[in-house]
Design a protein around this motif. Structure first.
Motif, mmCIF file in Angstrom:
data_model
loop_
_atom_site.group_PDB
_atom_site.id
_atom_site.type_symbol
_atom_site.label_atom_id
_atom_site.label_comp_id
_atom_site.label_asym_id
_atom_site.label_seq_id
_atom_site.Cartn_x
_atom_site.Cartn_y
_atom_site.Cartn_z
ATOM 1 N N ARG A 299 0.686 -1.239 -0.010
ATOM 2 C CA ARG A 299 -0.070 0.056 -0.079
ATOM 3 C C ARG A 299 0.815 1.245 0.035
ATOM 4 N NH1 ARG A 299 -3.638 -0.840 5.172
ATOM 5 N NH2 ARG A 299 -1.558 -1.735 5.940
ATOM 6 N N PHE A 300 1.944 1.057 0.286
ATOM 7 C CA PHE A 300 3.029 2.383 0.294
ATOM 8 C C PHE A 300 4.280 1.886 -0.464
ATOM 9 C CE2 PHE A 300 3.411 0.058 4.011
ATOM 10 C CZ PHE A 300 4.689 -0.155 4.350
ATOM 11 N N GLY A 301 5.244 2.890 -0.710
ATOM 12 C CA GLY A 301 6.642 2.528 -1.095
ATOM 13 C C GLY A 301 7.574 1.938 -0.213
ATOM 14 N N ARG A 416 10.637 -0.565 7.333
ATOM 15 C CA ARG A 416 10.121 0.022 6.270
ATOM 16 C C ARG A 416 8.447 0.076 6.654
ATOM 17 N NH1 ARG A 416 6.693 -2.916 2.573
ATOM 18 N NH2 ARG A 416 6.471 -1.231 1.254
ATOM 19 N N CYS A 417 7.860 -0.878 7.217
ATOM 20 C CA CYS A 417 6.684 -0.730 7.832
ATOM 21 C C CYS A 417 6.541 -0.132 9.208
ATOM 22 C CB CYS A 417 6.112 -2.283 8.310
ATOM 23 S SG CYS A 417 6.066 -3.315 6.795
ATOM 24 N N ALA A 420 6.707 3.795 7.795
ATOM 25 C CA ALA A 420 5.082 3.977 6.992
ATOM 26 C C ALA A 420 4.325 4.325 8.316
ATOM 27 C CB ALA A 420 4.791 2.652 6.281
ATOM 28 N N ASP A 424 2.765 8.082 8.807
ATOM 29 C CA ASP A 424 1.435 7.933 8.294
ATOM 30 C C ASP A 424 1.303 8.019 6.706
ATOM 31 O OD1 ASP A 424 -1.276 8.174 8.742
ATOM 32 O OD2 ASP A 424 -1.587 10.251 8.814
ATOM 33 N N LEU A 425 1.944 7.084 6.136
ATOM 34 C CA LEU A 425 2.009 6.656 4.854
ATOM 35 C C LEU A 425 0.873 5.534 4.444
ATOM 36 C CD1 LEU A 425 5.734 7.051 4.063
ATOM 37 C CD2 LEU A 425 4.093 8.696 3.963
ATOM 38 N N ILE A 426 0.353 4.888 5.160
ATOM 39 C CA ILE A 426 -0.376 3.739 4.905
ATOM 40 C C ILE A 426 -2.151 4.218 4.905
ATOM 41 C CG2 ILE A 426 -1.225 1.497 5.544
ATOM 42 C CD1 ILE A 426 1.284 1.469 7.474
ATOM 43 N N PRO A 427 -2.679 4.000 3.576
ATOM 44 C CA PRO A 427 -3.877 4.365 3.547
ATOM 45 C C PRO A 427 -4.744 3.212 4.020
ATOM 46 C CG PRO A 427 -2.992 3.565 1.309
ATOM 47 C CD PRO A 427 -1.980 3.605 2.302
ATOM 48 N N ASN A 486 -2.222 -6.512 2.720
ATOM 49 C CA ASN A 486 -1.773 -5.413 3.672
ATOM 50 C C ASN A 486 -0.684 -5.882 4.620
ATOM 51 O OD1 ASN A 486 -3.810 -4.107 2.272
ATOM 52 N ND2 ASN A 486 -4.887 -3.927 3.934
#
Length: 594
Positions: A299-301, A416-417, A420, A424-427, A486
């Motif tokens: 969900r994120f880079g 990285r998780c 994220a 707050d990079l996770i939709p 996810n």
């Protein structure tokens, strides 16, 4: 109970009382969620698993009834008869499904009284997890838990319906099995009839579902109970439930196709969410290289970047030694992370250490000057080269880890998780599915000093890798696949070995002698002598699927009566001692505690 309820029979569930029933008489039942006495009027919110409805008692017109209602307390079980009426405009509660109406009560039965509940039975309880599990029967009354278990029911029903429509038969497999040690520890059950012998509870129905394929049932499914004696965490339980599947005359594409159809169906029917298929397919090596995980959250880079070629020749001995010893140096870039304080960066280093890494080197990229933990051991040109290789921008934080590749993957995959979440990079409302394919057939166990099966010993190798089973086991890939959602492994499976000679080669590569293989799996190998079709399948973790579809962060919230981290039940006290008579019948003795 029959005398208490005499003359009354429930006509509607509470959460279904709405404006269409205005003027009608209803009979309702449930628990008192809240009572409010305003002097001449008394309101009770009556709760059942469908929701709340407001009851009204008028002290001026029904004095005796009002006095009886005044004795009602939280969690009393009630049955009432009354007329549905519209609430006054200013009293309408738009947050309740029944908020336009109320029931003017004419008859009240108190079926059961309650002591003061030891935990809150509310929408958002602040009760500790320990008390929630100790008084689980009260916790299960909360809308949160009821909604989770209702959704679990819908998922299970959709699974049964979908797979039946696609030609699967639901067939039960045994709970009392033979122990076939390979993987997690078994839960063992002593036999009274056969002294000194034990059954094992199934870690999965794997062998039996393969036998069903050998038996000609073609497509099998089961919502199966499984048991594993292993260390627990947020998404594990000692007993758990699988949606288990097996299919004959199929290849990888067939298994993936029918299961993408299931995911699409279950998300639409249960959540009204459209899922786009086909899902991304990503080989295991690519997933590890890009995300440091075989269950990546896409969900994120924040993808990993391998700078080993540069690091092996740089002036920082820790980096160059790691590469010289066959390891790697990789990094992940935290956008905007240069603004982190030194204390925050130190916490990231500690996070790395808790996941097996030895430490973290970092560069906070500035406009003209950079903060760095390696500024004294790398030249300005080398730091600029790392910034260039990482594609970092001004204001970013470059986080670097070195060591054995598996350790680097594990630590940066976790980092990285963590970053994220921190950034707050996770939709939160996105469901990102993918298939991980081409897993290694074997993995090397340092503890056992041998290759072990990455999935299980019945997994088919990729056709072009069969030649490596004995000569180069670490190179062989499997016809195995996991479905990931996810950052969680939602399910997994493989195409199975059905050729006896190939199975024998697999056992030999795993260090299992013919005698041991026969002892553990003889009944399956015997069955394979009599005509076995090509077959494959997979299994979903039902508890985990419910957790992700409900937005929970712990599978305990998807199971009616779960265990805690030490595999005990706070509600019943299991596991517990048994009396000497039972032990004697089983020919067992337990050492006395000193």
């Amino acid at each position: 109970m029959a005398d208490t309820m005499k003359g009354l029979k429930r006509s509607h569930m509470n959460g279904l009382v709405n404006a269409s029933l205005i003027g009608q008489e209803v009979v309702l039942a449930g628990w008192c969620a809240k009572a409010r006495n305003l002097g001449s009027l008394l309101f009770i919110d009556l709760r059942d698993r469908t929701g709340l409805v407001q009851l009204v008692f008028d002290g001026e017109s029904e004095q005796a009834l009002f006095e009886k209602a005044s004795t009602v307390r939280s969690e009393y079980v009630l049955m009432v008869k009354g007329a549905v009426r519209a609430r006054a405009a200013e009293a309408v509660n738009k947050n309740m499904a029944t908020g336009e109406v109320e029931v003017e009560v004419k008859d009240l039965r108190i079926l059961s009284v309650s002591d003061t509940p030891p935990i809150q039975v509310t929408e958002n309880p602040t009760t500790s997890d320990v008390n929630r599990l100790k008084y689980r029967y009260l916790d299960l009354r909360t809308p949160f838990m009821q909604n989770n278990l209702i959704l679990r029911h819908k998922i299970a029903k959709t699974a049964r319906d979908y797979y039946e429509e696609n030609g699967f038969l639901e067939i039960e497999t045994p709970i009392l099995n033979k122990s076939t040690p390979e993987g997690a520890r078994d839960y063992l059950v002593p036999s009274r009839v056969h002294p000194g012998k034990f059954y094992a509870l199934p870690q999965s129905p794997q062998l039996f579902k393969q036998l069903l394929m050998a038996s000609g049932y073609d497509r099998y499914m089961q919502i199966a109970k499984c048991f594993r004696d292993e260390d627990l965490r947020a998404d594990r339980q000692p007993e758990f439930t699988q949606i288990d599947l097996e299919m004959s005359f199929v290849d990888i594409d067939d298994v993936i196709s029918v299961n993408e159809g299931f995911i699409k169906t279950v998300f639409k029917k249960v959540l009204d969410v459209e899922v786009e298929t086909p899902f991304v397919r990503m080989p295991y090596k690519e997933a590890m290289a890009r995300f440091g995980s075989d269950k990546p959250d896409i969900r994120f880079g924040l993808e990993l970047n391998d700078i080993s070629d540069f690091a092996g020749k740089c002036g920082f001995k820790v980096f160059s030694d790691a590469v010289a010893q066959g390891g790697a140096v990789r990094l992940v870039v935290a956008p905007g992370g240069a603004a982190f304080s030194r204390k925050e960066i130190d916490k990231l280093t500690e996070f790395i250490k808790t996941h097996g890494g030895s430490g973290m080197a970092w560069i906070a990229v500035g406009e003209t000057e950079h903060r760095s933990s390696v500024g004294k051991v790398l030249t300005p040109e080398e730091i600029e080269e790392i910034i260039k290789l990482s594609d970092a921008k001004v204001g970013d934080l470059i986080c670097m880890v070195c060591g054995k590749s598996n350790v680097v993957y594990t630590t940066l995959g976790a980092l990285r998780c963590h970053l994220a979440e921190k950034l707050d990079l996770i939709p939160k409302d996105k469901f990102a599915f993918l298939w991980i394919t081409e897993f290694p057939l074997f993995e090397y166990s340092e503890e056992e000093e041998r290759f072990v099966a990455m999935h299980h010993p019945f997994t088919m190798p990729m056709d072009e890798d069969i030649e490596y089973i004995e000569s180069d086991p670490g190179r062989a890939r499997a016809k195995a696949y996991d479905i990931v959602l996810n950052g969680y492994e939602l399910g997994g499976g493989s195409i199975r070995i059905f050729d006896r000679d190939l199975q024998a080669r697999m056992f030999k590569a795993l260090g299992l002698s013919d005698e041991v293989a026969q002892e553990r799996f003889g009944f399956l190998l015997e069955a394979f002598k009599y005509g076995t079709p090509p077959h494959g399948g997979m299994a979903y973790g039902l508890d985990r699927l419910v957790m992700l579809m409900t937005g929970c962060d712990n599978i305990r919230d998807t199971i009616a009566f779960p265990k805690v981290q030490n595999a005990s039940c706070l509600l019943t006290g299991a596991p517990d001692v048994v009396d000497e008579i039972q032990l004697k019948e089983l020919n067992l003795s337990v050492p006395k505690e000193e």
